[in-house]
Scaffold this motif. Sequence first.
Motif, mmCIF file in Angstrom:
data_model
loop_
_atom_site.group_PDB
_atom_site.id
_atom_site.type_symbol
_atom_site.label_atom_id
_atom_site.label_comp_id
_atom_site.label_asym_id
_atom_site.label_seq_id
_atom_site.Cartn_x
_atom_site.Cartn_y
_atom_site.Cartn_z
ATOM 1 N N LEU A 121 -0.470 -86.123 19.878
ATOM 2 C CA LEU A 121 -1.743 -85.753 19.253
ATOM 3 C C LEU A 121 -2.885 -86.028 20.223
ATOM 4 C CD1 LEU A 121 -3.603 -84.913 16.945
ATOM 5 C CD2 LEU A 121 -3.432 -87.260 16.063
ATOM 6 N N GLU A 122 -2.888 -87.211 20.844
ATOM 7 C CA GLU A 122 -3.944 -87.567 21.799
ATOM 8 C C GLU A 122 -3.951 -86.608 22.988
ATOM 9 O OE1 GLU A 122 -3.024 -91.642 22.664
ATOM 10 O OE2 GLU A 122 -3.741 -92.340 20.711
ATOM 11 N N TYR A 123 -2.765 -86.281 23.509
ATOM 12 C CA TYR A 123 -2.675 -85.352 24.633
ATOM 13 C C TYR A 123 -3.213 -83.973 24.229
ATOM 14 C CZ TYR A 123 -0.904 -82.165 28.129
ATOM 15 O OH TYR A 123 -0.819 -81.186 29.088
ATOM 16 N N GLY A 124 -2.838 -83.501 23.071
ATOM 17 C CA GLY A 124 -3.284 -82.189 22.602
ATOM 18 C C GLY A 124 -4.797 -82.102 22.480
ATOM 19 N N LEU A 125 -5.406 -83.125 21.899
ATOM 20 C CA LEU A 125 -6.860 -83.143 21.756
ATOM 21 C C LEU A 125 -7.537 -83.185 23.130
ATOM 22 C CD1 LEU A 125 -7.184 -85.603 18.750
ATOM 23 C CD2 LEU A 125 -7.675 -83.141 18.743
ATOM 24 N N GLN A 126 -7.030 -84.043 24.009
ATOM 25 C CA GLN A 126 -7.600 -84.166 25.350
ATOM 26 C C GLN A 126 -7.425 -82.876 26.141
ATOM 27 O OE1 GLN A 126 -5.192 -85.553 28.424
ATOM 28 N NE2 GLN A 126 -6.671 -84.234 29.380
ATOM 29 N N GLU A 127 -6.288 -82.237 26.017
ATOM 30 C CA GLU A 127 -6.021 -81.002 26.770
ATOM 31 C C GLU A 127 -6.947 -79.872 26.335
ATOM 32 O OE1 GLU A 127 -4.118 -78.632 29.632
ATOM 33 O OE2 GLU A 127 -4.255 -80.781 29.371
ATOM 34 N N ILE A 128 -7.321 -79.831 25.093
ATOM 35 C CA ILE A 128 -8.210 -78.787 24.601
ATOM 36 C C ILE A 128 -9.667 -79.117 24.918
ATOM 37 C CG2 ILE A 128 -9.111 -77.701 22.499
ATOM 38 C CD1 ILE A 128 -6.340 -76.709 23.478
ATOM 39 N N GLN A 129 -10.057 -80.370 24.740
ATOM 40 C CA GLN A 129 -11.464 -80.733 24.893
ATOM 41 C C GLN A 129 -11.875 -80.958 26.350
ATOM 42 O OE1 GLN A 129 -11.419 -84.070 22.234
ATOM 43 N NE2 GLN A 129 -11.930 -82.799 20.476
ATOM 44 N N ALA A 130 -11.057 -81.639 27.137
ATOM 45 C CA ALA A 130 -11.410 -81.962 28.528
ATOM 46 C C ALA A 130 -10.130 -82.258 29.306
ATOM 47 C CB ALA A 130 -12.345 -83.162 28.574
ATOM 48 N N PRO A 131 -9.417 -81.227 29.757
ATOM 49 C CA PRO A 131 -8.138 -81.447 30.433
ATOM 50 C C PRO A 131 -8.282 -82.283 31.700
ATOM 51 C CG PRO A 131 -8.763 -79.123 30.544
ATOM 52 C CD PRO A 131 -9.771 -79.818 29.694
ATOM 53 N N ARG A 132 -7.311 -83.153 31.925
ATOM 54 C CA ARG A 132 -7.298 -84.054 33.079
ATOM 55 C C ARG A 132 -5.917 -84.011 33.719
ATOM 56 N NH1 ARG A 132 -11.870 -87.083 32.707
ATOM 57 N NH2 ARG A 132 -11.227 -88.793 34.030
ATOM 58 N N ARG A 133 -5.869 -84.312 35.013
ATOM 59 C CA ARG A 133 -4.604 -84.315 35.743
ATOM 60 C C ARG A 133 -4.579 -85.457 36.751
ATOM 61 N NH1 ARG A 133 -3.967 -81.221 32.248
ATOM 62 N NH2 ARG A 133 -3.108 -79.126 32.293
ATOM 63 N N ASN A 134 -3.377 -85.955 37.028
ATOM 64 C CA ASN A 134 -3.152 -86.889 38.127
ATOM 65 C C ASN A 134 -2.931 -86.080 39.389
ATOM 66 O OD1 ASN A 134 -3.113 -89.553 36.888
ATOM 67 N ND2 ASN A 134 -1.311 -88.817 35.801
ATOM 68 N N ILE A 135 -3.317 -86.628 40.521
ATOM 69 C CA ILE A 135 -3.066 -85.988 41.803
ATOM 70 C C ILE A 135 -2.255 -86.940 42.664
ATOM 71 C CG2 ILE A 135 -4.096 -85.204 43.968
ATOM 72 C CD1 ILE A 135 -6.462 -84.217 42.452
ATOM 73 N N SER A 136 -1.226 -86.421 43.305
ATOM 74 C CA SER A 136 -0.471 -87.144 44.330
ATOM 75 C C SER A 136 -0.569 -86.323 45.600
ATOM 76 C CB SER A 136 1.000 -87.279 43.931
ATOM 77 O OG SER A 136 1.113 -88.066 42.778
ATOM 78 N N SER A 137 -0.818 -86.998 46.728
ATOM 79 C CA SER A 137 -0.954 -86.304 48.000
ATOM 80 C C SER A 137 -0.652 -87.273 49.129
ATOM 81 C CB SER A 137 -2.374 -85.735 48.122
ATOM 82 O OG SER A 137 -2.472 -84.893 49.248
ATOM 83 N N THR A 138 -1.067 -86.920 50.336
ATOM 84 C CA THR A 138 -0.908 -87.809 51.490
ATOM 85 C C THR A 138 -2.182 -87.770 52.322
ATOM 86 O OG1 THR A 138 0.079 -86.029 52.800
ATOM 87 C CG2 THR A 138 1.604 -87.516 51.663
ATOM 88 N N VAL A 139 -2.400 -88.853 53.082
ATOM 89 C CA VAL A 139 -3.489 -88.906 54.052
ATOM 90 C C VAL A 139 -2.886 -89.250 55.411
ATOM 91 C CG1 VAL A 139 -5.277 -89.542 52.387
ATOM 92 C CG2 VAL A 139 -4.019 -91.337 53.578
ATOM 93 N N CYS A 140 -3.554 -88.838 56.480
ATOM 94 C CA CYS A 140 -3.085 -89.119 57.837
ATOM 95 C C CYS A 140 -3.254 -90.600 58.154
ATOM 96 C CB CYS A 140 -3.867 -88.293 58.851
ATOM 97 S SG CYS A 140 -3.536 -86.530 58.715
ATOM 98 N N VAL A 141 -2.272 -91.147 58.887
ATOM 99 C CA VAL A 141 -2.292 -92.560 59.252
ATOM 100 C C VAL A 141 -2.279 -92.686 60.770
ATOM 101 C CG1 VAL A 141 -1.061 -94.766 59.112
ATOM 102 C CG2 VAL A 141 -1.008 -93.200 57.183
ATOM 103 N N GLU A 142 -3.166 -93.516 61.291
ATOM 104 C CA GLU A 142 -3.164 -93.851 62.711
ATOM 105 C C GLU A 142 -2.421 -95.167 62.884
ATOM 106 O OE1 GLU A 142 -7.251 -93.906 63.863
ATOM 107 O OE2 GLU A 142 -7.464 -91.741 63.624
ATOM 108 N N ASN A 143 -1.602 -95.275 63.911
ATOM 109 C CA ASN A 143 -0.839 -96.483 64.257
ATOM 110 C C ASN A 143 0.196 -96.857 63.202
ATOM 111 O OD1 ASN A 143 -2.505 -96.806 66.557
ATOM 112 N ND2 ASN A 143 -4.012 -97.855 65.292
#
Length: 128
Positions: free
Chosen positions: A42-64
């Motif tokens: 129920l909480e997910y459904g309400l949130q998805e309709i009113q203000a959808p949000r997502r997690n992001i997974s990615s990478t950043v460059c590393v020196e050394n």
Amino acid sequence: MINKDGTVKEFTCISCPIGCRLQATEKDGALSIAGYSCKRGLEYGLQEIQAPRRNISSTVCVENGFLAVLPVKTAAPIPKELIFRVMKEINNVRVSAPIKVGTVIIPDVLHTGIDIVATRDMAVCGVS
């Protein structure tokens, strides 16, 4: 958003492994969610309709670093409409090893109050 004429919008809940098929309707200003099996649905459904949000997974460059890239993620879901802007910020970052898991890589990304954090340790190249 869904139409205010009572049209049904269907989508799959991703808050637990069940994957309930949710139906959202809005009529006369009242929002209704059906098809969920638990409170999280129920909480997910309400949130998805009113203000959808997502997690992001990615990478950043590393020196050394032992590896060339460091995996990162959002500490909390961000507004869906900011995904590409957040990815642009992530893609512009370079970090230097050593780094510990949980280290904040980008604090308060795009003034959302949400940090981008490291999801693994990164040792300096040649050091265990």
